[in-house]
Design a protein around this motif. Structure first.
Motif, PDB file in Angstrom:
ATOM      1  N   HIS A 190       0.867  -1.187   0.000  1.00  0.00           N
ATOM      2  CA  HIS A 190       0.000   0.000   0.000  1.00  0.00           C
ATOM      3  C   HIS A 190       0.903   1.236   0.000  1.00  0.00           C
ATOM      4  O   HIS A 190       1.077   1.908   1.028  1.00  0.00           O
ATOM      5  CB  HIS A 190      -0.929  -0.024   1.210  1.00  0.00           C
ATOM      6  CG  HIS A 190      -1.779  -1.252   1.255  1.00  0.00           C
ATOM      7  ND1 HIS A 190      -3.084  -1.279   0.823  1.00  0.00           N
ATOM      8  CD2 HIS A 190      -1.472  -2.524   1.619  1.00  0.00           C
ATOM      9  CE1 HIS A 190      -3.562  -2.507   0.935  1.00  0.00           C
ATOM     10  NE2 HIS A 190      -2.605  -3.283   1.422  1.00  0.00           N
ATOM     11  N   ALA A 191       1.514   1.495  -1.134  1.00  0.00           N
ATOM     12  CA  ALA A 191       2.484   2.599  -1.203  1.00  0.00           C
ATOM     13  C   ALA A 191       2.618   3.074  -2.645  1.00  0.00           C
ATOM     14  O   ALA A 191       3.657   2.897  -3.274  1.00  0.00           O
ATOM     15  CB  ALA A 191       3.833   2.144  -0.653  1.00  0.00           C
ATOM     16  N   HIS A 192       1.562   3.653  -3.187  1.00  0.00           N
ATOM     17  CA  HIS A 192       1.657   4.220  -4.532  1.00  0.00           C
ATOM     18  C   HIS A 192       2.638   5.387  -4.569  1.00  0.00           C
ATOM     19  O   HIS A 192       3.416   5.538  -5.497  1.00  0.00           O
ATOM     20  CB  HIS A 192       0.290   4.767  -4.974  1.00  0.00           C
ATOM     21  CG  HIS A 192      -0.682   3.716  -5.418  1.00  0.00           C
ATOM     22  ND1 HIS A 192      -0.320   2.624  -6.168  1.00  0.00           N
ATOM     23  CD2 HIS A 192      -2.030   3.608  -5.228  1.00  0.00           C
ATOM     24  CE1 HIS A 192      -1.395   1.892  -6.429  1.00  0.00           C
ATOM     25  NE2 HIS A 192      -2.445   2.460  -5.853  1.00  0.00           N
ATOM     26  N   GLU A 193       2.585   6.238  -3.554  1.00  0.00           N
ATOM     27  CA  GLU A 193       3.230   7.544  -3.647  1.00  0.00           C
ATOM     28  C   GLU A 193       4.626   7.594  -3.043  1.00  0.00           C
ATOM     29  O   GLU A 193       5.444   8.408  -3.445  1.00  0.00           O
ATOM     30  CB  GLU A 193       2.320   8.594  -2.986  1.00  0.00           C
ATOM     31  CG  GLU A 193       0.948   8.618  -3.667  1.00  0.00           C
ATOM     32  CD  GLU A 193       0.000   9.630  -3.073  1.00  0.00           C
ATOM     33  OE1 GLU A 193       0.453  10.463  -2.270  1.00  0.00           O
ATOM     34  OE2 GLU A 193      -1.189   9.596  -3.401  1.00  0.00           O
ATOM     35  N   ALA A 194       4.901   6.728  -2.073  1.00  0.00           N
ATOM     36  CA  ALA A 194       6.226   6.698  -1.444  1.00  0.00           C
ATOM     37  C   ALA A 194       6.674   5.241  -1.318  1.00  0.00           C
ATOM     38  O   ALA A 194       6.805   4.712  -0.218  1.00  0.00           O
ATOM     39  CB  ALA A 194       6.179   7.378  -0.075  1.00  0.00           C
ATOM     40  N   PRO A 195       6.925   4.588  -2.442  1.00  0.00           N
ATOM     41  CA  PRO A 195       7.249   3.154  -2.404  1.00  0.00           C
ATOM     42  C   PRO A 195       8.698   2.895  -1.996  1.00  0.00           C
ATOM     43  O   PRO A 195       9.579   3.707  -2.248  1.00  0.00           O
ATOM     44  CB  PRO A 195       7.008   2.713  -3.854  1.00  0.00           C
ATOM     45  CG  PRO A 195       7.260   3.942  -4.661  1.00  0.00           C
ATOM     46  CD  PRO A 195       6.863   5.115  -3.811  1.00  0.00           C
ATOM     47  N   LEU A 196       8.910   1.764  -1.392  1.00  0.00           N
ATOM     48  CA  LEU A 196      10.257   1.327  -1.027  1.00  0.00           C
ATOM     49  C   LEU A 196      10.330  -0.170  -1.302  1.00  0.00           C
ATOM     50  O   LEU A 196       9.699  -0.969  -0.608  1.00  0.00           O
ATOM     51  CB  LEU A 196      10.528   1.634   0.455  1.00  0.00           C
ATOM     52  CG  LEU A 196      11.897   1.234   1.009  1.00  0.00           C
ATOM     53  CD1 LEU A 196      13.032   1.796   0.164  1.00  0.00           C
ATOM     54  CD2 LEU A 196      12.044   1.703   2.452  1.00  0.00           C
ATOM     55  N   LEU A 197      11.082  -0.553  -2.313  1.00  0.00           N
ATOM     56  CA  LEU A 197      11.111  -1.942  -2.754  1.00  0.00           C
ATOM     57  C   LEU A 197      12.155  -2.748  -1.997  1.00  0.00           C
ATOM     58  O   LEU A 197      13.284  -2.319  -1.829  1.00  0.00           O
ATOM     59  CB  LEU A 197      11.420  -2.022  -4.256  1.00  0.00           C
ATOM     60  CG  LEU A 197      10.576  -1.169  -5.201  1.00  0.00           C
ATOM     61  CD1 LEU A 197      10.936  -1.462  -6.652  1.00  0.00           C
ATOM     62  CD2 LEU A 197       9.102  -1.382  -4.970  1.00  0.00           C
ATOM     63  N   ARG A 198      11.750  -3.923  -1.551  1.00  0.00           N
ATOM     64  CA  ARG A 198      12.648  -4.960  -1.024  1.00  0.00           C
ATOM     65  C   ARG A 198      13.566  -4.426   0.082  1.00  0.00           C
ATOM     66  O   ARG A 198      14.784  -4.440  -0.021  1.00  0.00           O
ATOM     67  CB  ARG A 198      13.474  -5.608  -2.129  1.00  0.00           C
ATOM     68  CG  ARG A 198      12.656  -6.145  -3.297  1.00  0.00           C
ATOM     69  CD  ARG A 198      13.474  -7.137  -4.126  1.00  0.00           C
ATOM     70  NE  ARG A 198      13.534  -8.442  -3.476  1.00  0.00           N
ATOM     71  CZ  ARG A 198      14.448  -9.376  -3.724  1.00  0.00           C
ATOM     72  NH1 ARG A 198      15.411  -9.124  -4.569  1.00  0.00           N
ATOM     73  NH2 ARG A 198      14.417 -10.545  -3.111  1.00  0.00           N
ATOM     74  N   LEU A 199      12.976  -4.011   1.169  1.00  0.00           N
ATOM     75  CA  LEU A 199      13.736  -3.452   2.294  1.00  0.00           C
ATOM     76  C   LEU A 199      14.149  -4.543   3.283  1.00  0.00           C
ATOM     77  O   LEU A 199      13.308  -5.279   3.801  1.00  0.00           O
ATOM     78  CB  LEU A 199      12.894  -2.396   3.020  1.00  0.00           C
ATOM     79  CG  LEU A 199      13.534  -1.791   4.270  1.00  0.00           C
ATOM     80  CD1 LEU A 199      14.796  -1.002   3.912  1.00  0.00           C
ATOM     81  CD2 LEU A 199      12.540  -0.907   5.011  1.00  0.00           C
ATOM     82  N   LYS A 200      15.451  -4.609   3.554  1.00  0.00           N
ATOM     83  CA  LYS A 200      15.963  -5.493   4.611  1.00  0.00           C
ATOM     84  C   LYS A 200      15.767  -4.793   5.951  1.00  0.00           C
ATOM     85  O   LYS A 200      16.229  -3.674   6.132  1.00  0.00           O
ATOM     86  CB  LYS A 200      17.454  -5.761   4.427  1.00  0.00           C
ATOM     87  CG  LYS A 200      17.805  -6.586   3.210  1.00  0.00           C
ATOM     88  CD  LYS A 200      19.261  -7.033   3.253  1.00  0.00           C
ATOM     89  CE  LYS A 200      20.205  -5.831   3.237  1.00  0.00           C
ATOM     90  NZ  LYS A 200      21.618  -6.248   3.236  1.00  0.00           N
ATOM     91  N   LEU A 201      15.113  -5.495   6.874  1.00  0.00           N
ATOM     92  CA  LEU A 201      14.816  -4.862   8.150  1.00  0.00           C
ATOM     93  C   LEU A 201      15.836  -5.179   9.242  1.00  0.00           C
ATOM     94  O   LEU A 201      15.760  -4.648  10.342  1.00  0.00           O
ATOM     95  CB  LEU A 201      13.422  -5.290   8.621  1.00  0.00           C
ATOM     96  CG  LEU A 201      12.269  -4.701   7.804  1.00  0.00           C
ATOM     97  CD1 LEU A 201      10.957  -5.303   8.240  1.00  0.00           C
ATOM     98  CD2 LEU A 201      12.229  -3.199   7.959  1.00  0.00           C
ATOM     99  N   GLY A 202      16.761  -6.094   8.935  1.00  0.00           N
ATOM    100  CA  GLY A 202      17.759  -6.434   9.947  1.00  0.00           C
ATOM    101  C   GLY A 202      17.332  -7.568  10.851  1.00  0.00           C
ATOM    102  O   GLY A 202      17.870  -7.711  11.953  1.00  0.00           O
ATOM    103  N   ASP A 203      16.380  -8.373  10.397  1.00  0.00           N
ATOM    104  CA  ASP A 203      15.915  -9.515  11.190  1.00  0.00           C
ATOM    105  C   ASP A 203      16.128 -10.807  10.403  1.00  0.00           C
ATOM    106  O   ASP A 203      16.000 -10.834   9.179  1.00  0.00           O
ATOM    107  CB  ASP A 203      14.432  -9.371  11.531  1.00  0.00           C
ATOM    108  CG  ASP A 203      14.175  -8.194  12.444  1.00  0.00           C
ATOM    109  OD1 ASP A 203      14.563  -8.267  13.617  1.00  0.00           O
ATOM    110  OD2 ASP A 203      13.616  -7.191  11.966  1.00  0.00           O
TER     111      ASP A 203
END
Length: 508
Positions: free
Chosen positions: A337-350
């Motif tokens: 749910h991020a049309h306007e501020a997308p961030l693809l394939r984020l590593k969260l550190g877990d």
């Protein structure tokens, strides 16, 4: 005519003009992904979480393709994908895995300062900035959400939480209550985002309590009806002390304790259950960058269930490729749910272990199991040992030799690795530090702890590194190992600014 084939249905739900928006203005006019999920529910006559996997997959893949088309409207994203030759539509999940992984440095570059990674600029308004509550790096980290899409996130996650997690525990005709002690300050994700989800759980009454004292908790628990409470692990652990003066009826009304990302020690669980006889303890796994990543649905199974349609969740190896079921990898999340501020394939550190999908009648979703923070690694010369598995191996070895069970006696544990001095110390906060020290020293003798560690550590290597070390090779590293019992709240165990206890402190 609504197509019956899953891929055709996905194309019908997201038609080509929406799938490949040709301008930023077109992105602002895109129907929300939540509306597509609702339409899928109408067509399939079932909640999206119970729609067949092939339909869920087809719609999610169509959405990921749409996200790639959207980010290519942004110069920064276009350069990033072009440099990795991933600047074309992924026609499968296999092709999607070629898209480079993002980390928190990428997030800073794209969504802080000039926020150059946003597809729709901030000047258009109706965004919310959420700051990280994480403290491992000590550097600020922000995420930008479209307010409308954030509301969708809350609605999707809250509905799932009510239907598949809390419904089994909050029963009866009395009013039902859902509290959170996370209300530190509103810019921090815990105060805003968790509260947003919890307020959206149907049929419950929400209270954003913030940090509570014993009298406040007693007052809150005096309300008639079953209760659930969400907090960070330390905030949940302390409830066993805060409830001491509470009436029996109030204690019995506490049904679910939801602890935030991380681990709640065995001893704390035992103390909570002794205080609250009807309590179940479940994990609520979330992050600033992605709310409600996974929920533990039943106490007896530690696996986390994804919320279908909320995020695209991957467990990957060091090349960004999916690991097989049963294997451990890095958690990677893409907010859908991020049309306007997308961030693809984020590593969260877990780190997570990929588990089989939940299938059959009812809920159909992805499952995974928490395996520790990515930084929970003990470096011994050139070898890396999982600190979670190292703890388990040391615990088992100690119990077999001395009958001391660290799970039962320790309130908190923490490894401190002084690499230059070649010393690893496992600190354990206990009630009777001197007595336990004497008991263990007597049982193990002067070199017993060293032998205990060198025998245990080889068992904490990963599957593919199992032959990398043995007791003799660990001895040759020159490392010295110590087990130190300290009183509760000892400064020897370091805490973050928000009271979390990292499993490993690496002193270089």
């Amino acid at each position: 005519m609504v197509p019956s084939d899953a891929n055709e249905l996905a194309k019908w739900l997201i038609p080509d003009w929406e799938w490949r928006p040709d301008s930023v203005d077109a992105v602002t006019r895109l129907p929300s992904f939540a509306s597509k999920m609702r339409e899928a529910e109408r067509v399939c006559k079932a909640p999206f979480s119970e729609v067949a996997h092939d339909i869920q997959d087809a719609l999610v893949l169509r959405r990921l393709q749409q996200m790639v088309h959207t980010v290519l409207l942004n110069p920064l994203w276009r350069d990033r994908l072009a440099s990795s030759a991933a600047d074309r539509t992924p026609d499968s999940f296999e092709a999607w895995q070629a898209i480079p992984l993002s980390d928190k440095e990428v997030q800073r570059e794209f969504f802080m300062d000039d926020r150059a990674g946003m597809v729709v600029p901030l000047t258009r308004g109706e965004f919310e900035i959420v700051a990280s509550g994480g403290t491992s790096s000590g550097r600020p980290l922000e995420t930008v959400y479209s307010l409308a899409e954030l509301r969708d996130t809350y609605e999707v996650a809250g509905r799932f939480m009510g239907s598949y997690q809390l419904d089994a525990y909050l029963r009866g005709d009395d009013p039902k209550w859902l509290y959170t002690t996370l209300a530190d300050y509103q810019m921090w994700s815990s105060g805003t985002m968790v509260g947003g989800v919890l307020q959206s759980v149907p049929g419950v009454n929400y209270i954003g309590a913030g940090p509570v004292t014993a009298p406040v908790l007693e007052h809150m628990f005096s309300y008639r009806g079953p209760k659930a409470l969400m907090g960070i692990s330390a905030g949940i652990a302390i409830l066993s002390e805060l409830g001491a003066g509470m009436s029996r009826a109030a204690k019995e009304s506490f049904r679910v304790a939801l602890y935030g990302s991380g681990v709640l020690p065995h001893r704390k669980r035992a103390e909570l259950k002794a205080m609250y006889p009807n309590l179940s303890i479940l994990s609520y796994f979330a992050a600033t960058q992605a709310e409600t990543i996974g929920l533990q649905l039943r106490e007896e199974v530690p696996w986390l269930a994804a919320v279908p349609g909320l995020h695209f969740i991957e467990i990957v190896d060091e090349r960004g490729r999916w690991v097989p079921e049963g294997q451990e990898g890095e958690l990677v999340v893409t907010r859908l749910h991020a049309h306007e501020a997308p961030l693809l394939r984020l590593k969260l550190g877990d780190r997570m272990i990929r588990r089989p999908r939940l299938d059959g009648p009812g809920l159909k979703t992805q499952q995974f199991e928490f395996a520790g923070r990515t930084g929970d690694i003990l470096h011994i010369n050139d070898s890396q040992y999982s600190a979670v598995r190292a703890y388990e191996a040391v615990r088992d070895e100690l119990r077999s030799v001395t009958a001391v069970n660290l799970d039962e006696v320790a309130h908190e544990t923490q490894f401190v690795n002084h690499r230059e001095g070649k010393t690893i110390t496992l600190f354990a906060a206990v009630d009777e530090a001197h007595a336990l020290t004497y008991r263990v020293d007597t049982a193990l003798g002067p070199y017993g702890v060293q032998h205990l560690f060198v025998n245990a550590l080889p068992r904490s290597l990963s599957l593919f590194n199992a032959g990398e070390a043995n007791p003799a090779s660990i001895e040759k590293t020159g490392y010295q190992f110590r087990l130190v019992f300290v009183p509760r709240s000892s400064p020897d165990i370091e805490r973050t600014d928000v009271g979390k206890v990292p499993l490993v402190r690496d002193r270089g």
